[in-house]
Scaffold this active site. Structure first.
Site, PDB file in Angstrom:
ATOM      1  N   SER A   1       0.826  -1.210   0.000  1.00  0.00           N
ATOM      2  CA  SER A   1       0.000   0.000   0.000  1.00  0.00           C
ATOM      3  C   SER A   1       0.861   1.260   0.000  1.00  0.00           C
ATOM      4  O   SER A   1       0.585   2.210  -0.734  1.00  0.00           O
ATOM      5  CB  SER A   1      -0.926   0.008   1.217  1.00  0.00           C
ATOM      6  OG  SER A   1      -0.163  -0.104   2.397  1.00  0.00           O
ATOM      7  N   SER A   2       1.914   1.264   0.803  1.00  0.00           N
ATOM      8  CA  SER A   2       2.710   2.493   0.898  1.00  0.00           C
ATOM      9  C   SER A   2       3.449   2.765  -0.405  1.00  0.00           C
ATOM     10  O   SER A   2       3.544   3.916  -0.850  1.00  0.00           O
ATOM     11  CB  SER A   2       3.683   2.414   2.064  1.00  0.00           C
ATOM     12  OG  SER A   2       4.445   1.231   1.986  1.00  0.00           O
TER      13      SER A   2
ATOM     14  N   ASP B   1       9.094  -3.225  -4.043  1.00  0.00           N
ATOM     15  CA  ASP B   1       7.691  -2.788  -4.027  1.00  0.00           C
ATOM     16  C   ASP B   1       7.449  -1.623  -4.980  1.00  0.00           C
ATOM     17  O   ASP B   1       6.464  -1.601  -5.720  1.00  0.00           O
ATOM     18  CB  ASP B   1       7.306  -2.272  -2.628  1.00  0.00           C
ATOM     19  CG  ASP B   1       7.118  -3.386  -1.632  1.00  0.00           C
ATOM     20  OD1 ASP B   1       7.737  -4.451  -1.813  1.00  0.00           O
ATOM     21  OD2 ASP B   1       6.360  -3.178  -0.671  1.00  0.00           O
TER      22      ASP B   1
HETATM   23  O1  PMV Z   1       5.022  -5.662   3.892  1.00  0.00           O
HETATM   24  P1  PMV Z   1       5.524  -4.734   2.853  1.00  0.00           P
HETATM   25  O2  PMV Z   1       4.537  -4.542   1.715  1.00  0.00           O
HETATM   26  O3  PMV Z   1       6.012  -3.443   3.424  1.00  0.00           O
HETATM   27  O4  PMV Z   1       6.780  -5.437   2.138  1.00  0.00           O
HETATM   28  C1  PMV Z   1       8.049  -5.475   2.761  1.00  0.00           C
HETATM   29  C2  PMV Z   1       9.044  -6.251   1.950  1.00  0.00           C
HETATM   30  C3  PMV Z   1      10.433  -6.360   2.579  1.00  0.00           C
HETATM   31  O5  PMV Z   1      11.224  -7.169   1.704  1.00  0.00           O
HETATM   32  C4  PMV Z   1      10.386  -7.048   3.931  1.00  0.00           C
HETATM   33  C5  PMV Z   1      11.105  -4.998   2.736  1.00  0.00           C
HETATM   34  C6  PMV Z   1      11.483  -4.345   1.414  1.00  0.00           C
HETATM   35  O6  PMV Z   1      11.521  -3.106   1.370  1.00  0.00           O
HETATM   36  O7  PMV Z   1      11.779  -5.051   0.432  1.00  0.00           O
END
Ligand code: PMV
Length: 328
Positions: free
Chosen positions: A120-121, A165
């Site tokens: 989402s962010s 992401d």
């Molecule tokens: O949970 P989310 O959507 O913030 O995904 C985090 C993914 C990680 O690999 C744990 C951190 C990142 O920035 O890649």
């Protein structure tokens, strides 16, 4: 005049957490989008309103240049997170357009649960940068938006972020990210089913936990490296369209993430419900702790099994989103 841009959320087929340490990861954009509408103001202030962020709607006005914080009755960390991303996205847009004094009314709408592993962010940062730069008459291509959105996540999450992401949300489809090397992938249709436990997690905290384990134990370091090997193996399965092998590797990936301490009881329960329901594979997606799992199933068994699981508050099919960031 106002400008609206939207960007998709994502699930991780493989590789979250390990990607923070330079291993490859394969996130896939899904048809759940965040939409950001901006309208330039006469002054340098920001007025931000948000709906459907899995919390009550809120509207506040504050100056982006001060420490002023909104006075609203919703959990502070979530508000701070949402505001941090909007603030930082606007800052990136001001920088890109060379308009340091630009102020905006910002409206966010999102059907991506906040802090649940569905990006989402990243979607808010990507859509916010695209909307605000377009409003200021500055056109960035999707890769430039992705790079600036990564800076947003990096700043807000105090350096605990990878490009996965934000690149995925900006480009759409399935992507492969290894350090600064970001590519789009051709994939077969991936029949994702998502289970959501209704809770949210703090990505920065979970990333710090894995970092601490890695520093303490060599075998935790090896676990992260094993996730990297698994992702490389998964790329062959993707190329071959071998969904059964992808499912097996997703199961393995979940086990390695659990070993790193980032699963949780509700995530494990949903993963097992999905497998019992006939999924080819299932794993947590994103940072873990709580939030979402992703399973692979082109039949209805997984969705039905998840809907009947007390830990699962919502189960839905998530189509791969071919479009990344888009000015509407
Ligand atoms: O949970 P989310 O959507 O913030 O995904 C985090 C993914 C990680 O690999 C744990 C951190 C990142 O920035 O890649």
């Amino acid at each position: 005049m106002s400008t609206t841009a939207s960007a998709p959320g994502k699930v991780y087929l493989f590789g979250e957490h390990a990607v923070v340490y330079g291993e490859p990861a394969v996130p896939c954009a899904i048809e759940r989008r965040a939409s950001v509408t901006v309208e330039a103001r006469e002054d340098d202030r920001l007025r931000v309103s948000a709906d459907d962020l899995s919390l009550d709607g809120f509207t506040v006005e504050y100056s982006g240049s001060s420490d002023e914080r909104p006075d609203v009755d919703v959990p502070t960390p979530l508000i701070e997170a949402a505001f941090g991303y909007v603030d930082a996205a606007v800052e990136q847009a001001r920088d890109a357009a060379d308009a340091p004094e630009a102020g905006f009314n910002v409206e966010i709408e999102s059907d991506i649960p906040l802090g649940a592993g569905l990006g989402s962010s990243a979607a808010v940062a990507v859509a916010g940068i695209a909307a605000a730069t377009t409003e200021l008459g500055c056109d960035l291509d999707a890769r430039e938006v992705a790079e600036r959105a990564y800076q947003v996540e990096y700043d807000v999450q105090a350096g605990q972020a990878s490009r996965a992401d934000t690149f995925c949300s900006a480009m759409g489809g399935a992507v492969r990210v290894e350090g600064g090397d970001c590519r789009t992938l051709d994939t077969p249709d991936l029949p994702f089913v998502v289970g959501y436990d209704g809770t949210s997690h703090d990505t920065g905290e979970l990333v710090s936990g894995v970092r601490a384990l890695k520093e303490e134990y060599d075998f935790a370091d090896d676990t992260v490296a094993a996730i990297g090997d698994l992702v490389r193996q998964g790329e062959d399965a993707l190329t071959d369209g071998d969904l059964a092998e992808l499912g097996r590797l997703m199961n393995f990936n979940h086990g390695l993430l659990a070993a790193l301490g980032v699963s949780g009881r509700s995530l494990d329960n949903m993963v097992w419900a999905a497998r019992d329901g006939g999924a080819l594979g299932a794993k947590l997606t994103g940072a873990g702790g709580g939030g979402c799992i992703v399973a692979l199933d082109d039949e209805n068994g997984t969705k039905t099994a998840l809907s009947l699981t007390p830990d699962c508050t919502r189960a839905f099919r998530a189509e791969l989103a071919q479009n990344g960031v888009r000015v509407e």
